[in-house]
Motif scaffolding. Structure first.
Motif, PDB file in Angstrom:
ATOM      1  N   LEU A   1      39.484  39.915  31.475  1.00  0.00           N
ATOM      2  CA  LEU A   1      40.639  39.487  32.261  1.00  0.00           C
ATOM      3  C   LEU A   1      41.647  38.723  31.415  1.00  0.00           C
ATOM      4  O   LEU A   1      42.841  38.784  31.670  1.00  0.00           O
ATOM      5  CB  LEU A   1      40.172  38.616  33.430  1.00  0.00           C
ATOM      6  N   ASP A   2      41.174  38.015  30.411  1.00  0.00           N
ATOM      7  CA  ASP A   2      42.035  37.157  29.600  1.00  0.00           C
ATOM      8  C   ASP A   2      41.778  37.466  28.134  1.00  0.00           C
ATOM      9  O   ASP A   2      40.641  37.355  27.667  1.00  0.00           O
ATOM     10  CB  ASP A   2      41.704  35.692  29.922  1.00  0.00           C
ATOM     11  N   SER A   3      42.811  37.831  27.402  1.00  0.00           N
ATOM     12  CA  SER A   3      42.632  38.215  26.001  1.00  0.00           C
ATOM     13  C   SER A   3      42.062  37.086  25.156  1.00  0.00           C
ATOM     14  O   SER A   3      41.469  37.340  24.110  1.00  0.00           O
ATOM     15  CB  SER A   3      43.957  38.699  25.418  1.00  0.00           C
ATOM     16  N   ARG A   4      42.190  35.842  25.601  1.00  0.00           N
ATOM     17  CA  ARG A   4      41.613  34.717  24.859  1.00  0.00           C
ATOM     18  C   ARG A   4      40.092  34.774  24.828  1.00  0.00           C
ATOM     19  O   ARG A   4      39.466  34.144  23.982  1.00  0.00           O
ATOM     20  CB  ARG A   4      42.075  33.381  25.452  1.00  0.00           C
ATOM     21  N   LEU A   5      39.475  35.523  25.721  1.00  0.00           N
ATOM     22  CA  LEU A   5      38.021  35.691  25.726  1.00  0.00           C
ATOM     23  C   LEU A   5      37.558  36.622  24.602  1.00  0.00           C
ATOM     24  O   LEU A   5      36.397  36.607  24.215  1.00  0.00           O
ATOM     25  CB  LEU A   5      37.556  36.230  27.086  1.00  0.00           C
ATOM     26  N   GLY A   6      38.456  37.403  24.054  1.00  0.00           N
ATOM     27  CA  GLY A   6      38.091  38.411  23.059  1.00  0.00           C
ATOM     28  C   GLY A   6      37.359  37.873  21.851  1.00  0.00           C
ATOM     29  O   GLY A   6      36.328  38.417  21.439  1.00  0.00           O
ATOM     30  N   THR A   7      37.854  36.800  21.264  1.00  0.00           N
ATOM     31  CA  THR A   7      37.223  36.241  20.077  1.00  0.00           C
ATOM     32  C   THR A   7      35.818  35.746  20.381  1.00  0.00           C
ATOM     33  O   THR A   7      34.871  36.043  19.659  1.00  0.00           O
ATOM     34  CB  THR A   7      38.069  35.094  19.497  1.00  0.00           C
TER      35      THR A   7
ATOM     36  N   THR B   1      41.990  44.504  27.699  1.00  0.00           N
ATOM     37  CA  THR B   1      42.415  43.452  28.621  1.00  0.00           C
ATOM     38  C   THR B   1      42.989  44.108  29.863  1.00  0.00           C
ATOM     39  O   THR B   1      43.793  45.038  29.778  1.00  0.00           O
ATOM     40  CB  THR B   1      43.483  42.553  27.969  1.00  0.00           C
ATOM     41  N   VAL B   2      42.559  43.630  31.036  1.00  0.00           N
ATOM     42  CA  VAL B   2      43.024  44.160  32.311  1.00  0.00           C
ATOM     43  C   VAL B   2      43.722  43.053  33.103  1.00  0.00           C
ATOM     44  O   VAL B   2      43.551  41.868  32.821  1.00  0.00           O
ATOM     45  CB  VAL B   2      41.858  44.752  33.140  1.00  0.00           C
ATOM     46  N   SER B   3      44.469  43.444  34.120  1.00  0.00           N
ATOM     47  CA  SER B   3      45.197  42.447  34.914  1.00  0.00           C
ATOM     48  C   SER B   3      44.370  41.881  36.061  1.00  0.00           C
ATOM     49  O   SER B   3      44.652  40.787  36.542  1.00  0.00           O
ATOM     50  CB  SER B   3      46.500  43.047  35.452  1.00  0.00           C
ATOM     51  N   SER B   4      43.361  42.623  36.507  1.00  0.00           N
ATOM     52  CA  SER B   4      42.494  42.108  37.573  1.00  0.00           C
ATOM     53  C   SER B   4      41.262  42.988  37.707  1.00  0.00           C
ATOM     54  O   SER B   4      41.193  44.081  37.162  1.00  0.00           O
ATOM     55  CB  SER B   4      43.242  42.055  38.910  1.00  0.00           C
ATOM     56  N   PHE B   5      40.288  42.447  38.471  1.00  0.00           N
ATOM     57  CA  PHE B   5      39.083  43.194  38.811  1.00  0.00           C
ATOM     58  C   PHE B   5      39.008  43.300  40.336  1.00  0.00           C
ATOM     59  O   PHE B   5      39.717  42.602  41.054  1.00  0.00           O
ATOM     60  CB  PHE B   5      37.823  42.499  38.278  1.00  0.00           C
ATOM     61  N   ALA B   6      38.119  44.130  40.826  1.00  0.00           N
ATOM     62  CA  ALA B   6      37.998  44.362  42.267  1.00  0.00           C
ATOM     63  C   ALA B   6      37.516  43.129  43.016  1.00  0.00           C
ATOM     64  O   ALA B   6      37.836  42.967  44.186  1.00  0.00           O
ATOM     65  CB  ALA B   6      37.061  45.538  42.534  1.00  0.00           C
ATOM     66  N   ARG B   7      36.756  42.267  42.348  1.00  0.00           N
ATOM     67  CA  ARG B   7      36.226  41.067  43.002  1.00  0.00           C
ATOM     68  C   ARG B   7      36.786  39.814  42.345  1.00  0.00           C
ATOM     69  O   ARG B   7      36.797  39.711  41.115  1.00  0.00           O
ATOM     70  CB  ARG B   7      34.700  41.054  42.916  1.00  0.00           C
ATOM     71  N   PRO B   8      37.235  38.856  43.127  1.00  0.00           N
ATOM     72  CA  PRO B   8      37.741  37.597  42.567  1.00  0.00           C
ATOM     73  C   PRO B   8      36.658  36.875  41.779  1.00  0.00           C
ATOM     74  O   PRO B   8      35.483  36.930  42.116  1.00  0.00           O
ATOM     75  CB  PRO B   8      38.127  36.782  43.796  1.00  0.00           C
ATOM     76  N   GLY B   9      37.049  36.210  40.710  1.00  0.00           N
ATOM     77  CA  GLY B   9      36.125  35.421  39.919  1.00  0.00           C
ATOM     78  C   GLY B   9      35.522  36.148  38.737  1.00  0.00           C
ATOM     79  O   GLY B   9      34.954  35.522  37.852  1.00  0.00           O
ATOM     80  N   ILE B  10      35.627  37.457  38.713  1.00  0.00           N
ATOM     81  CA  ILE B  10      35.072  38.219  37.596  1.00  0.00           C
ATOM     82  C   ILE B  10      36.050  38.150  36.430  1.00  0.00           C
ATOM     83  O   ILE B  10      37.251  38.344  36.608  1.00  0.00           O
ATOM     84  CB  ILE B  10      34.803  39.682  37.998  1.00  0.00           C
TER      85      ILE B  10
END
Length: 87
Positions: free
Chosen positions: A38-44, A66-75
């Motif tokens: 969800l957030d490119s900062r997680l990549g590293t 990197t995606v803009s959202s997932f089907a379920r909140p919090g993922i």
């Protein structure tokens, strides 16, 4: 990030390993994985955790998207993978 991304990475990898164990393999049998974050900062950090998980440099081929959202909140991460398990 507001959600514990490292915990989610750990859980997703554990879930994949558990699934593979039921089929007679482990994460070692993964040959490819597509990782959606969800957030490119997680990549590293994800890459570091992947190095900690797949020892001896035996990593599956992978793509990190990197995606803009997932089907379920919090993922914050989803992993789709393929493994080869000898019968």
């Amino acid at each position: 990030m507001s959600y514990n991304s490292e915990a989610q990475v750990t859980q997703v990898l554990q879930d994949l390993d558990n699934t593979l164990r039921r089929a007679g393999g482990t994460l070692v049998n993964m040959v490819t994985m597509t990782v959606f974050i969800l957030d490119s900062r997680l990549g590293t950090r994800f890459t570091e955790m992947r190095h900690e998980t797949f020892l001896e440099g035996k990593y599956p081929a992978s793509a990190l998207i990197t995606v803009s959202s997932f089907a379920r909140p919090g993922i914050v991460i989803e992993i789709q993978g393929m493994a080869v398990i000898d019968a």
